[in-house]
Scaffold this motif. Structure first.
Motif, PDB file in Angstrom:
ATOM      1  N   GLY A 197     -10.636  -7.576  -4.163  1.00 13.90           N
ATOM      2  CA  GLY A 197     -10.893  -6.689  -5.291  1.00 13.90           C
ATOM      3  C   GLY A 197     -10.473  -5.258  -5.028  1.00 13.90           C
ATOM      4  N   MET A 198     -10.661  -4.790  -3.805  1.00 15.32           N
ATOM      5  CA  MET A 198     -10.267  -3.420  -3.464  1.00 15.32           C
ATOM      6  C   MET A 198      -8.753  -3.252  -3.443  1.00 15.32           C
ATOM      7  N   LEU A 199      -8.032  -4.353  -3.247  1.00 23.26           N
ATOM      8  CA  LEU A 199      -6.567  -4.298  -3.204  1.00 23.26           C
ATOM      9  C   LEU A 199      -5.930  -4.468  -4.579  1.00 23.26           C
ATOM     10  N   GLU A 200      -6.752  -4.639  -5.599  1.00 21.68           N
ATOM     11  CA  GLU A 200      -6.241  -4.881  -6.946  1.00 21.68           C
ATOM     12  C   GLU A 200      -5.316  -3.754  -7.422  1.00 21.68           C
ATOM     13  N   GLY A 201      -5.609  -2.541  -7.054  1.00 18.70           N
ATOM     14  CA  GLY A 201      -4.852  -1.395  -7.547  1.00 18.70           C
ATOM     15  C   GLY A 201      -3.558  -1.103  -6.826  1.00 18.70           C
ATOM     16  N   GLY A 202      -3.231  -1.846  -5.795  1.00 21.84           N
ATOM     17  CA  GLY A 202      -1.987  -1.615  -5.065  1.00 21.84           C
ATOM     18  C   GLY A 202      -2.231  -1.408  -3.582  1.00 21.84           C
ATOM     19  N   ALA A 203      -1.166  -1.035  -2.884  1.00 20.58           N
ATOM     20  CA  ALA A 203      -1.214  -0.870  -1.428  1.00 20.58           C
ATOM     21  C   ALA A 203      -2.235   0.185  -1.036  1.00 20.58           C
ATOM     22  N   ARG A 238      -4.206   1.967   2.634  1.00 24.37           N
ATOM     23  CA  ARG A 238      -4.282   2.093   4.096  1.00 24.37           C
ATOM     24  C   ARG A 238      -5.538   1.394   4.617  1.00 24.37           C
ATOM     25  N   TYR A 239      -5.432   0.933   5.852  1.00 24.16           N
ATOM     26  CA  TYR A 239      -6.553   0.238   6.493  1.00 24.16           C
ATOM     27  C   TYR A 239      -7.818   1.101   6.471  1.00 24.16           C
ATOM     28  N   SER A 240      -7.690   2.357   6.868  1.00 21.88           N
ATOM     29  CA  SER A 240      -8.869   3.231   6.951  1.00 21.88           C
ATOM     30  C   SER A 240      -9.512   3.441   5.582  1.00 21.88           C
ATOM     31  N   GLU A 241      -8.703   3.574   4.548  1.00 20.29           N
ATOM     32  CA  GLU A 241      -9.237   3.736   3.191  1.00 20.29           C
ATOM     33  C   GLU A 241      -9.928   2.453   2.732  1.00 20.29           C
ATOM     34  N   ARG A 246       1.095  -7.071   4.933  1.00 25.79           N
ATOM     35  CA  ARG A 246       0.780  -5.949   5.822  1.00 25.79           C
ATOM     36  C   ARG A 246       2.079  -5.230   6.135  1.00 25.79           C
ATOM     37  N   GLU A 247       2.057  -3.913   6.019  1.00 27.80           N
ATOM     38  CA  GLU A 247       3.240  -3.133   6.356  1.00 27.80           C
ATOM     39  C   GLU A 247       2.846  -2.016   7.309  1.00 27.80           C
ATOM     40  N   SER A 248       3.554  -1.969   8.451  1.00 34.02           N
ATOM     41  CA  SER A 248       3.341  -0.910   9.439  1.00 34.02           C
ATOM     42  C   SER A 248       4.425   0.141   9.284  1.00 34.02           C
ATOM     43  N   PHE A 249       4.019   1.393   9.397  1.00 30.86           N
ATOM     44  CA  PHE A 249       4.962   2.498   9.310  1.00 30.86           C
ATOM     45  C   PHE A 249       5.026   3.183  10.665  1.00 30.86           C
ATOM     46  N   ARG A 286       0.450   4.218  10.709  1.00 34.62           N
ATOM     47  CA  ARG A 286      -0.090   3.941   9.374  1.00 34.62           C
ATOM     48  C   ARG A 286       0.186   2.485   9.052  1.00 34.62           C
ATOM     49  N   VAL A 287      -0.856   1.797   8.588  1.00 31.88           N
ATOM     50  CA  VAL A 287      -0.740   0.398   8.175  1.00 31.88           C
ATOM     51  C   VAL A 287      -1.305   0.285   6.774  1.00 31.88           C
ATOM     52  N   GLU A 288      -0.556  -0.371   5.889  1.00 33.99           N
ATOM     53  CA  GLU A 288      -1.010  -0.579   4.521  1.00 33.99           C
ATOM     54  C   GLU A 288      -1.067  -2.070   4.217  1.00 33.99           C
ATOM     55  N   TYR A 289      -2.016  -2.413   3.374  1.00 38.89           N
ATOM     56  CA  TYR A 289      -2.197  -3.791   2.920  1.00 38.89           C
ATOM     57  C   TYR A 289      -2.058  -3.833   1.412  1.00 38.89           C
ATOM     58  N   GLU A 290      -1.508  -4.945   0.925  1.00 38.09           N
ATOM     59  CA  GLU A 290      -1.282  -5.090  -0.504  1.00 38.09           C
ATOM     60  C   GLU A 290      -1.375  -6.564  -0.871  1.00 38.09           C
ATOM     61  N   LEU A 291      -1.867  -6.835  -2.072  1.00 37.35           N
ATOM     62  CA  LEU A 291      -1.868  -8.215  -2.548  1.00 37.35           C
ATOM     63  C   LEU A 291      -0.439  -8.673  -2.790  1.00 37.35           C
TER      64      LEU A 291
END
Length: 123
Positions: A32-38, A40-43, A71-74, A80-85
């Motif tokens: 549910g938290m990922l519904e809005g898009g990518a 960051r892990y900490s967020e 999962r995308e690492s920058f 920075r790591v971001e997660y997205e549905l």
């Protein structure tokens, strides 16, 4: 429902496995938290109240393994790591939202039934 649960050749293993995973304490909250898009892990950790770093990591790994989250690492400092549905993950949102709405709408009756049951059983 019998056809869905029988799993044709796997004795329903995949369905049971997904139900166990999706029905745990954290998975649908994270989805549910990922519904809005990518994000960051900490967020994501800040948005899911009460989840530990270990549980968030395990939940995200399971979702990534199932193809529901990417999962995308920058290569930055700090990392920075971001997660997205994924597209498949987005297909989970309508039934998850419907379940959450049902749980919310039914909670008073469920709590009343539990209290009735407990009063009857503990006599």
């Amino acid at each position: 429902m019998d056809d869905i649960c029988s799993g044709e050749g796997d004795d329903g293993r995949v369905v049971r496995d997904l139900l166990e995973h999706l029905g745990d304490k954290w998975t649908l909250l994270v989805v549910g938290m990922l519904e809005g898009g990518a994000i960051r892990y900490s967020e994501l950790k800040n948005r899911v109240p009460g989840i530990s770093q270990r549980m968030l990591t395990l939940t995200l790994k399971k979702l990534e393994r199932d193809g529901l989250v990417s999962r995308e690492s920058f290569p930055e400092i700090p990392p920075r790591v971001e997660y997205e549905l994924t597209p498949l993950g987005h297909t989970l949102l309508p039934p998850a939202i419907a379940f959450a709405a049902w749980a919310h709408d039914s909670s008073a009756e469920i709590l009343a039934r539990r209290a009735e049951f407990d009063a009857r059983v503990t006599r």
